[in-house]
Design a protein around this motif. Sequence first.
Motif, PDB file in Angstrom:
ATOM      1  N   VAL A 190       0.830  -1.199   0.000  1.00  0.00           N
ATOM      2  CA  VAL A 190       0.000   0.000   0.000  1.00  0.00           C
ATOM      3  C   VAL A 190       0.872   1.260   0.000  1.00  0.00           C
ATOM      4  CG1 VAL A 190      -0.297   0.132   2.502  1.00  0.00           C
ATOM      5  CG2 VAL A 190      -2.043   1.070   0.999  1.00  0.00           C
ATOM      6  N   ASN A 191       2.025   1.205   0.689  1.00  0.00           N
ATOM      7  CA  ASN A 191       2.939   2.342   0.701  1.00  0.00           C
ATOM      8  C   ASN A 191       3.548   2.571  -0.673  1.00  0.00           C
ATOM      9  OD1 ASN A 191       3.457   0.822   3.582  1.00  0.00           O
ATOM     10  ND2 ASN A 191       3.170   3.016   3.784  1.00  0.00           N
ATOM     11  N   VAL A 192       3.898   1.489  -1.350  1.00  0.00           N
ATOM     12  CA  VAL A 192       4.475   1.605  -2.687  1.00  0.00           C
ATOM     13  C   VAL A 192       3.438   2.153  -3.659  1.00  0.00           C
ATOM     14  CG1 VAL A 192       5.467   0.298  -4.598  1.00  0.00           C
ATOM     15  CG2 VAL A 192       6.158  -0.219  -2.261  1.00  0.00           C
ATOM     16  N   THR A 193       2.209   1.690  -3.546  1.00  0.00           N
ATOM     17  CA  THR A 193       1.133   2.184  -4.402  1.00  0.00           C
ATOM     18  C   THR A 193       0.905   3.677  -4.178  1.00  0.00           C
ATOM     19  OG1 THR A 193       0.087   0.017  -4.331  1.00  0.00           O
ATOM     20  CG2 THR A 193      -1.284   1.862  -5.036  1.00  0.00           C
ATOM     21  N   GLU A 194       0.916   4.090  -2.938  1.00  0.00           N
ATOM     22  CA  GLU A 194       0.755   5.511  -2.614  1.00  0.00           C
ATOM     23  C   GLU A 194       1.905   6.333  -3.197  1.00  0.00           C
ATOM     24  OE1 GLU A 194       0.567   8.495   1.249  1.00  0.00           O
ATOM     25  OE2 GLU A 194       0.535   6.326   1.560  1.00  0.00           O
ATOM     26  N   ALA A 195       3.126   5.835  -3.044  1.00  0.00           N
ATOM     27  CA  ALA A 195       4.296   6.544  -3.571  1.00  0.00           C
ATOM     28  C   ALA A 195       4.227   6.650  -5.090  1.00  0.00           C
ATOM     29  CB  ALA A 195       5.572   5.828  -3.151  1.00  0.00           C
ATOM     30  N   LYS A 196       3.807   5.586  -5.763  1.00  0.00           N
ATOM     31  CA  LYS A 196       3.662   5.619  -7.220  1.00  0.00           C
ATOM     32  C   LYS A 196       2.647   6.671  -7.643  1.00  0.00           C
ATOM     33  CE  LYS A 196       4.769   0.844  -8.433  1.00  0.00           C
ATOM     34  NZ  LYS A 196       4.216  -0.408  -8.984  1.00  0.00           N
ATOM     35  N   GLY A 197       1.566   6.773  -6.894  1.00  0.00           N
ATOM     36  CA  GLY A 197       0.550   7.782  -7.198  1.00  0.00           C
ATOM     37  C   GLY A 197       1.112   9.196  -7.100  1.00  0.00           C
ATOM     38  N   HIS A 198       1.880   9.454  -6.047  1.00  0.00           N
ATOM     39  CA  HIS A 198       2.492  10.773  -5.885  1.00  0.00           C
ATOM     40  C   HIS A 198       3.505  11.053  -6.996  1.00  0.00           C
ATOM     41  CE1 HIS A 198       0.535  11.685  -2.157  1.00  0.00           C
ATOM     42  NE2 HIS A 198       1.036  10.617  -1.546  1.00  0.00           N
ATOM     43  N   LEU A 199       4.282  10.032  -7.364  1.00  0.00           N
ATOM     44  CA  LEU A 199       5.268  10.212  -8.437  1.00  0.00           C
ATOM     45  C   LEU A 199       4.589  10.473  -9.778  1.00  0.00           C
ATOM     46  CD1 LEU A 199       7.905   7.502  -7.522  1.00  0.00           C
ATOM     47  CD2 LEU A 199       8.186   9.977  -7.421  1.00  0.00           C
ATOM     48  N   ARG A 200       3.523   9.720 -10.072  1.00  0.00           N
ATOM     49  CA  ARG A 200       2.792   9.952 -11.333  1.00  0.00           C
ATOM     50  C   ARG A 200       2.221  11.364 -11.375  1.00  0.00           C
ATOM     51  NH1 ARG A 200       1.051   4.519 -10.593  1.00  0.00           N
ATOM     52  NH2 ARG A 200      -0.796   5.304  -9.529  1.00  0.00           N
ATOM     53  N   TRP A 201       1.660  11.811 -10.240  1.00  0.00           N
ATOM     54  CA  TRP A 201       1.101  13.158 -10.192  1.00  0.00           C
ATOM     55  C   TRP A 201       2.190  14.207 -10.443  1.00  0.00           C
ATOM     56  CZ3 TRP A 201       2.091  17.510  -7.434  1.00  0.00           C
ATOM     57  CH2 TRP A 201       1.173  18.543  -7.557  1.00  0.00           C
ATOM     58  N   ALA A 202       3.342  14.049  -9.790  1.00  0.00           N
ATOM     59  CA  ALA A 202       4.443  15.008  -9.963  1.00  0.00           C
ATOM     60  C   ALA A 202       4.948  14.995 -11.406  1.00  0.00           C
ATOM     61  CB  ALA A 202       5.581  14.698  -8.992  1.00  0.00           C
ATOM     62  N   LEU A 203       5.018  13.822 -12.004  1.00  0.00           N
ATOM     63  CA  LEU A 203       5.463  13.725 -13.394  1.00  0.00           C
ATOM     64  C   LEU A 203       4.479  14.404 -14.340  1.00  0.00           C
ATOM     65  CD1 LEU A 203       7.472  12.667 -15.466  1.00  0.00           C
ATOM     66  CD2 LEU A 203       6.200  10.520 -15.487  1.00  0.00           C
ATOM     67  N   ARG A 204       3.185  14.185 -14.130  1.00  0.00           N
ATOM     68  CA  ARG A 204       2.177  14.862 -14.967  1.00  0.00           C
ATOM     69  C   ARG A 204       2.269  16.380 -14.803  1.00  0.00           C
ATOM     70  NH1 ARG A 204      -1.272  10.821 -13.047  1.00  0.00           N
ATOM     71  NH2 ARG A 204      -2.206  12.295 -11.597  1.00  0.00           N
ATOM     72  N   ARG A 205       2.464  16.826 -13.586  1.00  0.00           N
ATOM     73  CA  ARG A 205       2.548  18.273 -13.318  1.00  0.00           C
ATOM     74  C   ARG A 205       3.786  18.855 -13.978  1.00  0.00           C
ATOM     75  NH1 ARG A 205      -0.007  22.446 -13.120  1.00  0.00           N
ATOM     76  NH2 ARG A 205       0.104  23.796 -11.332  1.00  0.00           N
ATOM     77  N   ALA A 206       4.915  18.145 -13.893  1.00  0.00           N
ATOM     78  CA  ALA A 206       6.140  18.616 -14.527  1.00  0.00           C
ATOM     79  C   ALA A 206       6.006  18.619 -16.047  1.00  0.00           C
ATOM     80  CB  ALA A 206       7.316  17.741 -14.098  1.00  0.00           C
ATOM     81  N   SER A 207       5.367  17.594 -16.596  1.00  0.00           N
ATOM     82  CA  SER A 207       5.166  17.536 -18.049  1.00  0.00           C
ATOM     83  C   SER A 207       4.283  18.693 -18.511  1.00  0.00           C
ATOM     84  CB  SER A 207       4.510  16.214 -18.440  1.00  0.00           C
ATOM     85  OG  SER A 207       5.363  15.147 -18.167  1.00  0.00           O
ATOM     86  N   THR A 208       3.254  18.984 -17.762  1.00  0.00           N
ATOM     87  CA  THR A 208       2.378  20.113 -18.092  1.00  0.00           C
ATOM     88  C   THR A 208       3.162  21.416 -18.071  1.00  0.00           C
ATOM     89  OG1 THR A 208       0.513  18.946 -17.135  1.00  0.00           O
ATOM     90  CG2 THR A 208       0.274  21.316 -17.432  1.00  0.00           C
ATOM     91  N   LEU A 209       4.018  21.562 -17.088  1.00  0.00           N
ATOM     92  CA  LEU A 209       4.832  22.774 -16.958  1.00  0.00           C
ATOM     93  C   LEU A 209       5.776  22.922 -18.142  1.00  0.00           C
ATOM     94  CD1 LEU A 209       5.724  25.181 -15.236  1.00  0.00           C
ATOM     95  CD2 LEU A 209       7.296  23.655 -14.090  1.00  0.00           C
ATOM     96  N   VAL A 210       6.428  21.841 -18.526  1.00  0.00           N
ATOM     97  CA  VAL A 210       7.377  21.886 -19.645  1.00  0.00           C
ATOM     98  C   VAL A 210       6.638  22.168 -20.942  1.00  0.00           C
ATOM     99  CG1 VAL A 210       8.974  20.499 -21.011  1.00  0.00           C
ATOM    100  CG2 VAL A 210       9.114  20.480 -18.528  1.00  0.00           C
ATOM    101  N   GLU A 211       5.498  21.516 -21.154  1.00  0.00           N
ATOM    102  CA  GLU A 211       4.729  21.750 -22.386  1.00  0.00           C
ATOM    103  C   GLU A 211       4.235  23.194 -22.476  1.00  0.00           C
ATOM    104  OE1 GLU A 211       1.651  18.843 -22.326  1.00  0.00           O
ATOM    105  OE2 GLU A 211       3.033  17.188 -22.771  1.00  0.00           O
ATOM    106  N   ALA A 212       3.879  23.771 -21.342  1.00  0.00           N
ATOM    107  CA  ALA A 212       3.382  25.148 -21.343  1.00  0.00           C
ATOM    108  C   ALA A 212       4.466  26.155 -21.679  1.00  0.00           C
ATOM    109  CB  ALA A 212       2.775  25.472 -19.980  1.00  0.00           C
ATOM    110  N   THR A 213       5.711  25.798 -21.443  1.00  0.00           N
ATOM    111  CA  THR A 213       6.799  26.753 -21.700  1.00  0.00           C
ATOM    112  C   THR A 213       7.386  26.612 -23.089  1.00  0.00           C
ATOM    113  OG1 THR A 213       8.430  25.257 -20.733  1.00  0.00           O
ATOM    114  CG2 THR A 213       7.426  26.894 -19.266  1.00  0.00           C
ATOM    115  N   GLN A 214       6.955  25.608 -23.835  1.00  0.00           N
ATOM    116  CA  GLN A 214       7.509  25.425 -25.178  1.00  0.00           C
ATOM    117  C   GLN A 214       6.678  26.127 -26.214  1.00  0.00           C
ATOM    118  OE1 GLN A 214       7.986  21.243 -25.791  1.00  0.00           O
ATOM    119  NE2 GLN A 214       9.673  21.132 -24.364  1.00  0.00           N
TER     120      GLN A 214
END
Length: 64
Positions: free
Chosen positions: A40-64
């Motif tokens: 359950v801890n690993v699943t939670e961590a994966k969720g946080h990592l996916r969210w951070a990756l999506r947020r970072a991807s959105t940020l990078v796409e917005a600046t291009q």
Amino acid sequence: MALQRFWANGEALPAETIAEIHDGLSLALDALDGANVRRVNVTEAKGHLRWALRRASTLVEATQ
């Protein structure tokens, strides 16, 4: 006035977004902290990592 960070091309990044990504990564690390890590801890961590990756991807796409 909000604190801003800049890409190499001089384009401003919102500091709030970078702080959100940092918080998501910190939550992922916190979920895996400790000697007894369960699935359950690993699943939670994966969720946080996916969210951070999506947020970072959105940020990078917005600046291009």
